[in-house]
Design an enzyme around this catalytic site. Structure first.
Site, PDB file in Angstrom:
ATOM      1  N   HIS A  83     -15.215  31.522  27.499  1.00 11.40           N
ATOM      2  CA  HIS A  83     -14.550  31.643  26.215  1.00 11.40           C
ATOM      3  C   HIS A  83     -15.039  32.780  25.351  1.00 11.40           C
ATOM      4  O   HIS A  83     -14.314  33.264  24.483  1.00 11.40           O
ATOM      5  CB  HIS A  83     -14.488  30.284  25.521  1.00 11.40           C
ATOM      6  CG  HIS A  83     -13.432  29.479  26.187  1.00 11.40           C
ATOM      7  ND1 HIS A  83     -13.702  28.716  27.301  1.00 11.40           N
ATOM      8  CD2 HIS A  83     -12.096  29.457  26.016  1.00 11.40           C
ATOM      9  CE1 HIS A  83     -12.568  28.212  27.744  1.00 11.40           C
ATOM     10  NE2 HIS A  83     -11.580  28.646  26.989  1.00 11.40           N
ATOM     11  N   GLU A  85      -3.880  22.922  36.358  1.00 12.98           N
ATOM     12  CA  GLU A  85      -5.215  23.531  36.319  1.00 12.98           C
ATOM     13  C   GLU A  85      -6.165  22.899  37.317  1.00 12.98           C
ATOM     14  O   GLU A  85      -7.326  23.288  37.405  1.00 12.98           O
ATOM     15  CB  GLU A  85      -5.842  23.352  34.938  1.00 12.98           C
ATOM     16  CG  GLU A  85      -5.020  23.925  33.821  1.00 12.98           C
ATOM     17  CD  GLU A  85      -5.783  23.928  32.515  1.00 12.98           C
ATOM     18  OE1 GLU A  85      -6.398  24.954  32.206  1.00 12.98           O
ATOM     19  OE2 GLU A  85      -5.747  22.912  31.809  1.00 12.98           O
ATOM     20  N   ASP A 127      -8.932  27.776  35.212  1.00 10.09           N
ATOM     21  CA  ASP A 127      -9.484  26.493  35.634  1.00 10.09           C
ATOM     22  C   ASP A 127      -9.095  26.157  37.069  1.00 10.09           C
ATOM     23  O   ASP A 127      -9.882  25.574  37.797  1.00 10.09           O
ATOM     24  CB  ASP A 127      -9.015  25.376  34.693  1.00 10.09           C
ATOM     25  CG  ASP A 127      -9.905  25.292  33.461  1.00 10.09           C
ATOM     26  OD1 ASP A 127     -11.130  25.362  33.629  1.00 10.09           O
ATOM     27  OD2 ASP A 127      -9.373  25.167  32.345  1.00 10.09           O
ATOM     28  N   CYS A 175      -0.694  31.324  32.926  1.00 11.94           N
ATOM     29  CA  CYS A 175      -1.226  31.782  31.648  1.00 11.94           C
ATOM     30  C   CYS A 175      -2.726  32.046  31.705  1.00 11.94           C
ATOM     31  O   CYS A 175      -3.358  32.286  30.694  1.00 11.94           O
ATOM     32  CB  CYS A 175      -0.905  30.775  30.541  1.00 11.94           C
ATOM     33  SG  CYS A 175      -1.548  29.129  30.853  1.00 11.94           S
TER      34      CYS A 175
HETATM   35  C1  PEP Z   1      -6.697  28.474  32.253  1.00 13.19           C
HETATM   36  O1  PEP Z   1      -7.468  27.576  32.577  1.00 13.19           O
HETATM   37  O2  PEP Z   1      -6.252  29.331  33.034  1.00 13.19           O
HETATM   38  C2  PEP Z   1      -6.226  28.596  30.862  1.00 13.19           C
HETATM   39  C3  PEP Z   1      -5.290  29.438  30.536  1.00 13.19           C
HETATM   40  O3  PEP Z   1      -6.847  27.827  29.923  1.00 13.19           O
HETATM   41  P1  PEP Z   1      -8.314  28.122  29.333  1.00 13.19           P
HETATM   42  O4  PEP Z   1      -8.728  29.488  29.791  1.00 13.19           O
HETATM   43  O5  PEP Z   1      -8.222  28.024  27.859  1.00 13.19           O
HETATM   44  O6  PEP Z   1      -9.118  27.024  29.939  1.00 13.19           O
HETATM   45 MG    MG Z   2      -7.828  25.926  31.242  1.00 13.54          MG
END
Ligand code: PEP
Ligand code: MG
Length: 580
Positions: free
Chosen positions: A193, A434, A458, A505
């Site tokens: 993050h 995910e 994920d 995404c």
């Molecule tokens: C992912 O897991 O690809 C996603 C888009 O969500 P995050 O990166 O917020 O876990």
């Molecule tokens: Mg995710």
């Protein structure tokens, strides 16, 4: 000592600037005994440090209020109250009168308080441990006269490279974008993050640069090349000149790309794609809407929560979602319900878990904490009146979770109706794929959802059992592993068979090679960081679906490893782009 340090590129860009070293950790405090006659002077020194810390907190609060809003800024009020607490100050003074130096006395009392808070039966107090630590660091740094410890001190226009162990949410809140030109962290990987935050802030960032704070002193000029993931220490004049030229070339390329930003994303063989933007903080909405994105494919809502003293109220959330929906003027805006847990935690107040990524997170927490979840759902249903809002559930593994969420969504609607508040009842509901469970069994979702969105960050982590944020595992985090590609192909095929849109995404949607693979696997929608939109569109416009499909099939047929898949795809992509 080597002069080029290597890390993981996390947010593109190249910048030359001075290092601002931020050691946001409780410093070692030496034992020091003072003479009995010195205690008054020592207490005066303590009060001066507290006053200076309070002054800094007021500056931070004012800044956070202006950039992030009053609710976020409230975190600094909590810390100001702590510093003004008479019981705390008197306890420190008492130790100083027993001839303990101010810094040691403060350290002892703060450690006691932290233990007391952490063990408290009152959740409100447990939630404050992080704030106590912030106050602890801040005052000790002043008492020990430690250099360069506070991002509040970086002057505007400094273009400083912030070097720190990890970019915590409260540090992010303190960053002055006019003062900081780039970020380097020792922790983190491209999908952790800290990287997502850096991309949202539009700041070049290199993460996972493990020994940065040992090697750097602070104040020295460096070149941060976040395209390559390097930090050049003590660069020569020639290296600086070269870096500046490359930065200019990057800028020229960005301008060239801007021309393609608003062109349709259609391949050479006529297949249309949807390219949307990921929005992580509501303040990004307006600039993301100008990126050429055809809507928002993922709005993360955790950043409304992480680093905050309280969960945001319905009204605040409603305003945040409405802002994004309105910025995109009727184009689809997919907002994800809270994905709290894993590495996205609110300040304290969250259970400590042995395996947070396998723990009580995302949809699991939301379903168990229905009152909190319904506040968010009500805010979304209200914001949906202003445009094409769609709701997406993270980390779903079974269709039961979707059904339970739908029941709560209906309840949220009824609650709004009872209050006489306007809302939209027919908001589309989709899920993120995910986990291998959701991917393998995605056909079990098709009757209950309106769309699927593959969260590749994920999905890779759970498929390969590789922690996405662990810098020691970064080379093993391989999105092109055949297992990942087969799962994505399966999801895309299931979506196509049931007429359900399937998007991606995660980060795989942003890199040319993985975009090429995704197109070949049958994905037709991508959601990427706003800055990546033009480059992704240009790639789509430069290839054919047929070439991508052939390439990925050839790669999967002939390769057993991610490395082999990568080599085949690279070669095929060069051919497809007419470069080989
Ligand atoms: C992912 O897991 O690809 C996603 C888009 O969500 P995050 O990166 O917020 O876990
Ligand atoms: Mg995710």
């Amino acid at each position: 000592m080597e002069s080029v340090l290597r890390g993981i590129p996390a947010s593109a860009g190249l910048v030359v600037g001075p290092v601002h070293l931020l050691r946001w950790e409780v410093p070692e405090v030496p034992q020091r005994i003072i003479a009995p006659g010195e205690s008054d002077a020592e207490i005066a020194r303590l009060h001066a440090a507290i006053a200076r810390a309070q002054e800094r907190l007021v500056t931070l609060r004012t800044r956070a209020e202006a950039t992030a809003g009053a609710e976020e800024a409230a975190i600094f009020d909590v810390q100001l109250t702590m510093l003004g607490d008479a019981e705390l100050v008197q306890a420190v003074e008492k130790l100083v009168r027993q001839t303990i130096a101010a810094e040691k006395a403060f350290d002892i009392v703060m450690l006691e308080w932290q233990q007391r808070f952490a063990r408290s039966a009152v959740p409100m107090l447990r939630e404050r441990v992080g704030d106590l630590t912030d106050v602890h660091i801040r005052v000790l740094s002043l008492l020990l006269d430690l250099p360069d410890h506070d991002p509040v001190d970086v002057p505007k226009g400094a273009n400083a490279i912030l070097v720190t162990h990890d970019l915590t949410p409260s540090l992010t809140l303190q960053l002055d974008r006019d003062a900081i030109g780039g970020i380097v962290t020792e922790a983190g990987t491209a999908t952790s993050h800290v990287a997502i935050l850096a991309r949202s802030l539009g700041l070049p960032a290199v993460v996972g640069l493990r020994r940065a704070s040992q090697v750097l002193k602070g104040g020295e000029l460096v070149i941060l090349d976040a395209n390559e993931g390097t930090l050049t220490v003590r660069p020569t004049e020639a290296e600086i000149r070269d870096a500046r030229l490359r930065a200019e070339a990057d800028q020229a390329r960005d301008e060239e790309l801007r021309e393609v930003a608003h062109a349709p994303a259609i391949t050479l063989d006529g297949q249309s794609f949807v390219v949307r933007a990921n929005v992580d903080i509501p303040e990004d909405a307006e600039s993301a809407a100008l990126s050429g994105a055809e809507g928002v494919g993922l709005m993360r809502t955790e950043f409304l929560v992480v680093g905050r003293a309280h969960m945001p109220e319905e009204e605040e959330q409603y305003r945040a979602y409405r802002r994004v929906v309105e910025a995109f003027r009727g184009r689809p805006v997919i907002i994800r319900t809270y994905d709290i847990g894993g590495d996205k935690l609110p300040v304290g107040g969250y259970p400590h878990e042995a395996n947070p990524f396998l723990g009580w997170r995302a949809i699991r927490m939301c379903l168990d904490e229905a009152p909190i979840f319904k506040v968010q759902l009500r805010a979304m249903l209200r914001a949906a009146v202003h445009g094409d809002l769609r709701i997406m559930l993270p980390l779903v593994v079974t269709v039961d979770e979707v059904r339970e969420a739908r029941t709560l969504l209906e309840e949220a609607g009824r609650e709004l109706a009872e209050r006489g508040v306007s809302y939209r009842a027919d908001v589309p509901l989709g899920v993120m794929v995910e986990t291998p469970a959701a991917a393998v069994a995605c056909d079990t979702f098709v009757r209950d959802v309106d769309f699927l969105s593959i969260g590749s960050n994920d999905l890779v982590q759970y498929t390969l059992a590789v922690d996405r944020g662990n810098v020691n595992l970064a080379p093993r985090y391989t999105p092109l592993h055949p297992a990942v590609l087969r799962l994505i192909r399966e999801v895309a095929a299931t979506g196509a068979a049931h007429d359900l849109p399937v998007g991606v995404c995660g980060e795989m949607g942003s890199q040319p090679l993985t975009v090429f693979a995704l197109i070949g696997l049958g994905v037709r929608q991508l959601s990427v960081a706003p800055r990546a939109v033009p480059a992704v569109k240009r790639l789509i416009r430069s290839i054919t679906v047929a070439a991508a499909r052939d390439a990925v099939e050839a790669a999967l047929r002939s390769s057993g490893t991610a490395r082999e898949v990568e080599l085949v795809l690279r070669r095929r992509l060069r051919v497809a782009l007419g470069e080989a």
